[in-house]
Design an enzyme around this catalytic site. Structure first.
Site, short mmCIF file in Angstrom:
data_model
loop_
_atom_site.label_atom_id
_atom_site.label_comp_id
_atom_site.label_asym_id
_atom_site.label_seq_id
_atom_site.Cartn_x
_atom_site.Cartn_y
_atom_site.Cartn_z
CB SER A 1 38.77 -46.08 -44.53
OG SER A 1 39.92 -46.78 -45.51
CG HIS B 1 38.56 -49.54 -42.03
ND1 HIS B 1 38.01 -50.72 -41.63
CD2 HIS B 1 38.71 -49.88 -43.36
CE1 HIS B 1 37.47 -51.61 -42.47
NE2 HIS B 1 38.06 -51.02 -43.61
CG ASP C 1 40.27 -50.62 -46.46
OD1 ASP C 1 39.61 -51.41 -45.98
OD2 ASP C 1 40.02 -49.33 -46.40
CG MET D 1 42.72 -53.56 -50.83
SD MET D 1 42.13 -52.33 -52.27
CE MET D 1 41.01 -51.47 -51.08
CG HIS E 1 38.37 -54.75 -44.80
ND1 HIS E 1 37.79 -53.89 -45.47
CD2 HIS E 1 38.00 -56.13 -45.08
CE1 HIS E 1 37.00 -54.52 -46.65
NE2 HIS E 1 37.30 -55.76 -46.21
CG MET F 1 39.43 -56.34 -49.10
SD MET F 1 38.95 -54.49 -49.29
CE MET F 1 39.93 -53.82 -48.16
CG MET G 1 32.62 -55.74 -47.94
SD MET G 1 33.68 -54.48 -47.17
CE MET G 1 33.88 -53.39 -48.49
CG ASP H 1 34.62 -51.07 -45.40
OD1 ASP H 1 34.55 -49.84 -45.91
OD2 ASP H 1 35.56 -51.97 -45.55
C1 DX5 Z 1 36.80 -50.80 -49.79
C2 DX5 Z 1 37.27 -50.53 -48.45
C3 DX5 Z 1 36.82 -49.25 -47.63
C4 DX5 Z 1 37.12 -47.98 -48.16
C5 DX5 Z 1 35.76 -47.13 -48.04
O1 DX5 Z 1 37.26 -51.81 -50.38
O2 DX5 Z 1 37.05 -51.74 -47.90
O3 DX5 Z 1 37.43 -49.44 -46.41
O4 DX5 Z 1 38.22 -47.33 -48.00
O5 DX5 Z 1 35.76 -45.91 -48.56
P1 DX5 Z 1 34.68 -45.05 -48.79
O6 DX5 Z 1 34.29 -44.73 -47.48
O7 DX5 Z 1 35.25 -43.83 -49.59
O8 DX5 Z 1 33.44 -45.82 -49.45
ZN ZN Z 2 37.68 -51.46 -45.52
#
Ligand code: DX5
Ligand code: ZN
Length: 234
Positions: free
Chosen positions: A26, A51, A53, A55, A84, A86, A155, A193
């Protein structure tokens, strides 16, 4: 692992006679001042996916990055972009994420009042469709859409931040999802994740996880390349 995503077997997977797992580093935990190097590092690693993310500060209490960043890094690797979302109202942006370079697009169950329509729109735009569920959301709620999905992201932390502690209930959810996948004839991959690392990866894979997202356990270490190799070989 269902066969829609082919990946080579690690020696350990061969030895244990199980399918290979996919490591998806990620980018959220990488140095944002040097994304080019982080992408190059993943590009040269055995990890088949990256990956990403996204947000929005509304669905989750954090803001990360969006289209311009994904588009900019797209030219630096051919790895699968596992995006992903969010964000609230993801339907508005499906083609924009496709155009930015997403291969897989995952939306949150909790953000989609018309989830079936969102999934069809993602597939209609030519991407693999994923649905993520928060820790409080039961896998049973996916029963009526599971056969349409390419990916389910369980999650294992509350979304919004990297580096959080893994929630143990996740193992039970993997087992439940595996059974539901069999019952519905779904080929969806099971992605985990949050809080994944060397300490829990083997148990996650043997329970049924196909894809492991790894942020802090890769980019939070002194040698991210070595960390990806290690996680890939377990
Ligand atoms: C959190 C993200 C994850 C994050 C995971 O909301 O969706 O993808 O990057 O990070 P780690 O592996 O550090 O928990
Ligand atoms: Zn994620």
């Amino acid at each position: 692992m269902p066969s829609t995503f082919a990946t080579p077997l690690s020696p350990n997977a061969q030895r244990l006679n199980r399918m290979a797992h996919i490591i998806a580093p990620s980018l959220l935990s990488a140095d944002f001042a040097d994304l080019k190097s982080a992408v190059a590092l993943v590009d040269q690693s055995p990890a088949p996916w990256l990956h990403l993310d996204v947000m929005d500060g509304v669905f989750v209490p954090n803001i990360s990055f969006g289209f311009p960043v994904i588009k900019a890094i797209r030219t630096h690797t051919k790895k699968v972009f596992d995006v992903h979302l969010m964000i609230v109202d993801p339907d508005k942006y499906i083609t924009a994420f496709r155009d930015a370079g997403a291969d897989n697009l995952t939306v949150h169950y909790e953000a989609c009042p018309h989830l079936h329509r969102s999934i069809q729109a993602i597939k209609g735009a030519g991407m693999k469709a994923g649905v993520a569920i928060n820790p409080h959301t039961s896998v049973a709620l996916l029963e009526d859409v599971l056969a349409d999905l390419d990916l389910v992201c369980i999650m294992s932390v509350n979304p919004g931040f990297g580096g959080q502690s893994f929630i143990e209930r996740t193992y039970g959810k993997i087992t439940e999802l595996k059974a539901l996948r069999e019952r519905t004839g779904s080929k969806a991959l099971i992605e985990i994740d949050g809080g994944v690392g060397e300490q829990n990866l083997e148990r996650l894979v043997s329970t049924g996880a196909d894809v492991l997202v790894a942020g802090n356990s890769v980019f939070g270490t002194a040698d991210p390349s070595a960390a990806i190799s290690k996680l890939s070989s377990l």
